[in-house]
Design an enzyme around this catalytic site. Structure first.
Site, PDB file in Angstrom:
ATOM      1  N   ARG A   1       0.851  -1.201   0.000  1.00  0.00           N
ATOM      2  CA  ARG A   1       0.000   0.000   0.000  1.00  0.00           C
ATOM      3  C   ARG A   1       0.877   1.238   0.000  1.00  0.00           C
ATOM      4  O   ARG A   1       1.770   1.381   0.839  1.00  0.00           O
ATOM      5  CB  ARG A   1      -0.867   0.039   1.262  1.00  0.00           C
TER       6      ARG A   1
ATOM      7  N   ASP B   1       4.673  -6.308   9.228  1.00  0.00           N
ATOM      8  CA  ASP B   1       5.758  -5.974  10.161  1.00  0.00           C
ATOM      9  C   ASP B   1       5.765  -6.927  11.358  1.00  0.00           C
ATOM     10  O   ASP B   1       6.835  -7.312  11.838  1.00  0.00           O
ATOM     11  CB  ASP B   1       5.606  -4.532  10.657  1.00  0.00           C
TER      12      ASP B   1
ATOM     13  N   ASP C   1       0.295  -3.471  11.976  1.00  0.00           N
ATOM     14  CA  ASP C   1       0.764  -3.834  10.636  1.00  0.00           C
ATOM     15  C   ASP C   1       1.117  -5.330  10.618  1.00  0.00           C
ATOM     16  O   ASP C   1       2.096  -5.765  11.226  1.00  0.00           O
ATOM     17  CB  ASP C   1       1.982  -2.993  10.272  1.00  0.00           C
TER      18      ASP C   1
ATOM     19  N   THR D   1      -1.340   7.440  -0.517  1.00  0.00           N
ATOM     20  CA  THR D   1      -2.661   7.255  -1.147  1.00  0.00           C
ATOM     21  C   THR D   1      -3.418   6.048  -0.593  1.00  0.00           C
ATOM     22  O   THR D   1      -4.626   5.948  -0.789  1.00  0.00           O
ATOM     23  CB  THR D   1      -2.502   7.041  -2.664  1.00  0.00           C
TER      24      THR D   1
HETATM   25  C1  PRP Z   1      -1.315  -5.001   4.224  1.00  0.00           C
HETATM   26  C2  PRP Z   1      -2.144  -6.262   4.296  1.00  0.00           C
HETATM   27  C3  PRP Z   1      -2.949  -6.210   3.039  1.00  0.00           C
HETATM   28  C4  PRP Z   1      -3.191  -4.719   2.888  1.00  0.00           C
HETATM   29  C5  PRP Z   1      -4.587  -4.419   3.328  1.00  0.00           C
HETATM   30  O1  PRP Z   1      -0.248  -5.163   3.383  1.00  0.00           O
HETATM   31  O2  PRP Z   1      -1.370  -7.419   4.409  1.00  0.00           O
HETATM   32  O3  PRP Z   1      -2.289  -6.719   1.901  1.00  0.00           O
HETATM   33  O4  PRP Z   1      -2.248  -4.055   3.732  1.00  0.00           O
HETATM   34  O5  PRP Z   1      -4.886  -3.094   3.120  1.00  0.00           O
HETATM   35  P1  PRP Z   1      -5.967  -2.621   2.044  1.00  0.00           P
HETATM   36  O6  PRP Z   1      -7.154  -3.479   2.257  1.00  0.00           O
HETATM   37  O7  PRP Z   1      -6.203  -1.179   2.424  1.00  0.00           O
HETATM   38  O8  PRP Z   1      -5.378  -2.748   0.682  1.00  0.00           O
HETATM   39  P2  PRP Z   1       0.815  -3.996   3.121  1.00  0.00           P
HETATM   40  O9  PRP Z   1       0.408  -3.180   1.952  1.00  0.00           O
HETATM   41  O10 PRP Z   1       1.072  -3.258   4.404  1.00  0.00           O
HETATM   42  O11 PRP Z   1       2.097  -4.783   2.654  1.00  0.00           O
HETATM   43  P3  PRP Z   1       3.007  -5.844   3.440  1.00  0.00           P
HETATM   44  O12 PRP Z   1       2.201  -7.105   3.590  1.00  0.00           O
HETATM   45  O13 PRP Z   1       4.151  -6.025   2.513  1.00  0.00           O
HETATM   46  O14 PRP Z   1       3.396  -5.269   4.765  1.00  0.00           O
HETATM   47  N1  URA Z   2      -2.571  -3.411   6.727  1.00  0.00           N
HETATM   48  C1  URA Z   2      -2.240  -3.889   7.941  1.00  0.00           C
HETATM   49  O1  URA Z   2      -1.279  -4.662   8.081  1.00  0.00           O
HETATM   50  N2  URA Z   2      -2.981  -3.503   8.991  1.00  0.00           N
HETATM   51  C2  URA Z   2      -4.029  -2.692   8.893  1.00  0.00           C
HETATM   52  O2  URA Z   2      -4.669  -2.382   9.900  1.00  0.00           O
HETATM   53  C3  URA Z   2      -4.346  -2.192   7.611  1.00  0.00           C
HETATM   54  C4  URA Z   2      -3.610  -2.571   6.547  1.00  0.00           C
END
Ligand code: PRP
Ligand code: URA
Length: 209
Positions: free
Chosen positions: A104, A203, A200, A108
């Site tokens: 994400r 993380d 997160d 944005t």
């Molecule tokens: C997180 C999560 C989803 C997304 C959800 O991933 O694992 O993929 O956010 O958010 P959304 O519904 O608003 O799209 P992130 O983009 O943080 O990436 P990561 O798994 O690499 O940390």
């Molecule tokens: N992605 C995450 O990992 N946590 C949230 O709460 C939203 C998006």
């Protein structure tokens, strides 16, 4: 319209409570994500078709049922979805695995694609998309768009925690995709994080913060 199933099994809810705790460390967090995914898999696969087979036991012929129909694929949304794969593969060892890499954009909150690799015969498979978090729904919608552009017709979405905004986004864009979640939380905050959520997920699984 698709169905939304919230899995309120006591074991899932107990593990989810520990998962949410800010003091739960990386090792336990990772184990819990995997265990919850394994339990969710049990329910999300409930409607898979079976067929009758005859099995010779040591004493007699038994009429049994085995999985029939489409082969399966598990598609984690990277990174955090990776934490849900192993326990699902333990249950469905013949499933193929594809990867959809999205992150994400911090400003944005829109998903940015950085890697995608699917099994060659993905269009003939029953697909389970896995990701612990369904927040705005942008990542889920983009992943399902990508799968459909590769011919997938049978897609189930599995998230550990979702929220009304994310569910509505997936249902609006993909009304044919059923959702399985362990919890539907209250809302998103101004950074598009789920409240109360668990922070997160990526993380916390990979220990990157
Ligand atoms: C997180 C999560 C989803 C997304 C959800 O991933 O694992 O993929 O956010 O958010 P959304 O519904 O608003 O799209 P992130 O983009 O943080 O990436 P990561 O798994 O690499 O940390
Ligand atoms: N992605 C995450 O990992 N946590 C949230 O709460 C939203 C998006």
């Amino acid at each position: 319209m698709s169905t939304v199933t919230v899995l309120d099994h006591p074991l899932i809810q107990h593990k989810l409570a520990i998962l949410r705790n800010k003091d739960t460390g990386v090792k336990e967090f990772r184990e819990l994500v995997s265990e919850i995914a394994g339990l969710m898999c049990y329910e999300a696969t409930r409607s898979l078709p079976t067929e009758e087979v005859e099995v010779q036991t040591p004493v007699a012929l038994a009429k049994c049922r085995m999985l029939a129909g489409k082969k399966l694929a598990i598609i984690p949304i990277l990174r955090a979805g990776l934490g849900m794969v192993d326990s699902m593969v333990d249950m469905i060892p013949s499933a193929k695995i594809g990867h959809i890499g999205l992150y994400r954009d911090p400003e944005t909150h829109l998903p940015v694609e950085y890697y995608c690799k699917l099994p060659e015969d993905i269009e003939n498979r029953q697909v389970f998309v896995v990701d612990p978090m369904l927040a705005t729904g942008g990542s889920a919608v983009a992943a399902i768009d990508f799968l459909k552009s590769h011919g997938c017709k049978n897609i189930i979405m599995m998230n550990i925690i979702g929220c009304p905004e994310g569910i509505q986004a997936v249902q609006a864009a993909h009304p044919d995709v059923d959702l399985y979640l362990a919890a539907v939380d209250e809302k998103l905050n101004e950074h598009a994080y789920i409240i109360p959520g668990l922070g997160d997920a990526g993380d916390r699984i990979f220990g990157t913060k």
